[in-house]
Enzyme design. Structure first.
Site, PDB file in Angstrom:
ATOM      1  N   THR A 102       0.009  -6.553  12.072  1.00 53.29           N
ATOM      2  CA  THR A 102       1.232  -7.131  12.286  1.00 53.29           C
ATOM      3  C   THR A 102       1.235  -8.544  11.612  1.00 53.29           C
ATOM      4  O   THR A 102       2.298  -9.256  11.340  1.00 53.29           O
ATOM      5  CB  THR A 102       1.788  -6.980  13.569  1.00 53.29           C
ATOM      6  OG1 THR A 102       0.617  -7.763  14.610  1.00 53.29           O
ATOM      7  CG2 THR A 102       2.045  -6.089  14.152  1.00 53.29           C
ATOM      8  N   ASP A 103       0.050  -9.119  11.433  1.00 54.51           N
ATOM      9  CA  ASP A 103       0.099 -10.576  11.238  1.00 54.51           C
ATOM     10  C   ASP A 103       0.790 -10.793   9.718  1.00 54.51           C
ATOM     11  O   ASP A 103       1.614 -11.715   9.424  1.00 54.51           O
ATOM     12  CB  ASP A 103      -1.256 -11.218  11.224  1.00 54.51           C
ATOM     13  CG  ASP A 103      -2.459 -10.717  10.071  1.00 54.51           C
ATOM     14  OD1 ASP A 103      -1.990  -9.392   9.480  1.00 54.51           O
ATOM     15  OD2 ASP A 103      -3.230 -11.215  10.009  1.00 54.51           O
ATOM     16  N   ASP A 159      -7.506 -13.999  11.330  1.00 52.08           N
ATOM     17  CA  ASP A 159      -8.875 -14.187  11.928  1.00 52.08           C
ATOM     18  C   ASP A 159      -9.128 -15.746  11.799  1.00 52.08           C
ATOM     19  O   ASP A 159      -9.757 -16.307  12.634  1.00 52.08           O
ATOM     20  CB  ASP A 159      -9.766 -13.505  10.820  1.00 52.08           C
ATOM     21  CG  ASP A 159      -9.607 -12.043  10.670  1.00 52.08           C
ATOM     22  OD1 ASP A 159      -8.774 -11.656  11.384  1.00 52.08           O
ATOM     23  OD2 ASP A 159     -10.174 -11.397   9.697  1.00 52.08           O
TER      24      ASP A 159
END
Ligand code: GLA
Length: 408
Positions: A42-43, A201
């Site tokens: 989803t990022d 990340d």
């Protein structure tokens, strides 16, 4: 110059530095790995992700050097990598060092000035397990360089360098600097590795808070925090290699971006399931599948955030199971071994939730387990996984820790 703090003194990076360079390091930095608890892919769709930084680190001991050379050594690879600070060329013979060079190259492009240094690296994050070992390497490299050659980056470009306090410590990173470093590290990954990954990340490795889940909103680039009471986090690495470089990741991204374009929005964050279903004919079958996962996953993350705020960890776990099913059936980025791991976890009464974490196509599952059931769960998973697949499983209990931007 600051001295490395004493609790770092057991790090294999410090030992290697002293052995190889026959002198003590001046700086020690580390960046944690991360686990995506909910919000798969989803990022880069401007969505929301719930993630945690975990107590597995990439550690670097470093010191400046006067001859303009950079010398890198690692506990994982025997050969040192030496090059002039002016020549940041990728070398296929030492791919790990290319991540370091990629970050240095980006910093130089941003106008950061630096010269030679020595650095010893130790990676405590399993590679290819979906725990962001590469982002931790990028983030720790950027922070190491900030210690060696202090710089201040913001979205608008570099500012005057920060000044050390009386104890030799640099000021904490501002929100703007943290974001700029996360983006720079992602650019290094995008350009050197060729994966069009999102910002999850790097931001998670920088912004984690001990004992808390981060709610990262990628549309507004904000990070909120919520505790995760009454459960332990256990990672089960399937042992199936997770090769993001294989192009599968980029393929998912292209389908999501293509779906948003066909629906006339900037990102799938702006679409709900009702809209999606009523415009299905505007999408290719694969775009529809990917969009179906993203749209429902973002809705799940919103509900899961509410569960966390209400202290309902058990309900949170149910969204994890649902997320895995959606990744498996719609996004199609699971692997048979990951499905076996989730199925086995689900059959254990102490497991509140389980799902694949990170890019997918292999790697690990993240499991939420009742604290008094941890050793029973580990025994169950290890026995059953070997019976089903022949692979030895080594489940890892993870603590939620502070990110690298927090001052040690
Ligand atoms: C990888 C990428 C992240 C994110 C996850 C999936 O970890 O690097 O940006 O897209 O996959 O959620």
């Amino acid at each position: 110059m600051p001295k490395p703090t004493s609790d770092m003194s057991t790090s294999p990076a410090l030992t290697l530095f002293q052995q190889h360079f026959a002198a003590p390091p001046v700086h020690f930095v580390r960046a944690p790995g991360r686990l995506e608890m909910l919000g798969n892919h989803t990022d880069y769709n401007d969505g929301i992700v719930l993630s945690v930084a975990i107590d597995r680190y990439l550690e670097i001991a470093a010191a400046p050097r006067a001859d303009g050379l950079i010398e890198l050594v690692s506990t994982a690879f025997p050969a040192p990598v030496i090059f002039p600070a002016s020549e940041l060329l990728a070398n296929p013979a030492a791919p790990w060092a290319n991540y370091v060079k990629g970050v240095l190259d980006q910093l130089r492009q941003e106008g950061v000035r630096f010269s030679g240094f020595n650095a010893a690296f130790h990676g405590g994050i399993p590679m290819g397990a979906g725990m962001s070992s590469s982002a931790a390497l990028e983030v720790s490299t950027a922070l190491m360089l900030r210690q060696l050659y202090p710089y201040r980056l913001t979205e608008g470009g570099p500012l005057s360098p920060p000044v050390r306090d009386a104890q030799g410590r640099l000021p904490e990173l501002s929100r703007d600097e943290t974001l700029a470093i996360a983006k720079l590290c992602r650019a290094a990954e995008n350009e050197f590795v060729g994966v069009q990954s999102g910002l999850l990340d790097q931001l998670s490795s920088l912004c984690g808070q001990a004992g808390h889940v981060m709610e990262i909103d990628f549309r507004f680039l904000t990070v909120k925090l919520a505790p995760l009471p009454g459960a332990e986090i256990i990672v089960c690495n399937s042992g199936v290699n997770h090769a993001l470089v294989g192009g599968e990741y980029n393929e998912l991204r292209e389908n999501c971006v293509g779906a948003a374009r066909a629906l006339g929005v900037t990102a799938l964050r702006s679409v709900n399931l009702k809209n999606l279903l009523s415009h299905r004919d505007q999408l290719s079958p694969r775009q529809f599948e990917c969009a179906h996962h993203i749209v429902t996953e973002i809705e799940r993350v919103v509900l899961a955030e509410q569960a966390l705020r209400a202290g309902e960890t058990r309900r949170f776990g149910q969204y994890m199971f649902q997320s895995h099913e959606s990744s498996r059936d719609w996004l199609k980025n699971s692997a048979p071994e990951l499905d076996v791991l989730v199925e086995l976890a689900r059959a254990h009464p102490g497991c509140l939730g389980a799902r694949l974490t990170g890019g997918g196509f292999g790697g690990a599952t993240v499991n939420l387990v009742l604290p008094d059931q941890v050793s029973n769960f580990i025994g169950h998973m290890t026995r059953q996984y070997q019976e089903r697949t022949g692979h030895i499983l080594e489940p890892v209990v993870c603590r939620i820790v502070a990110g690298a931007a927090a001052r040690e």
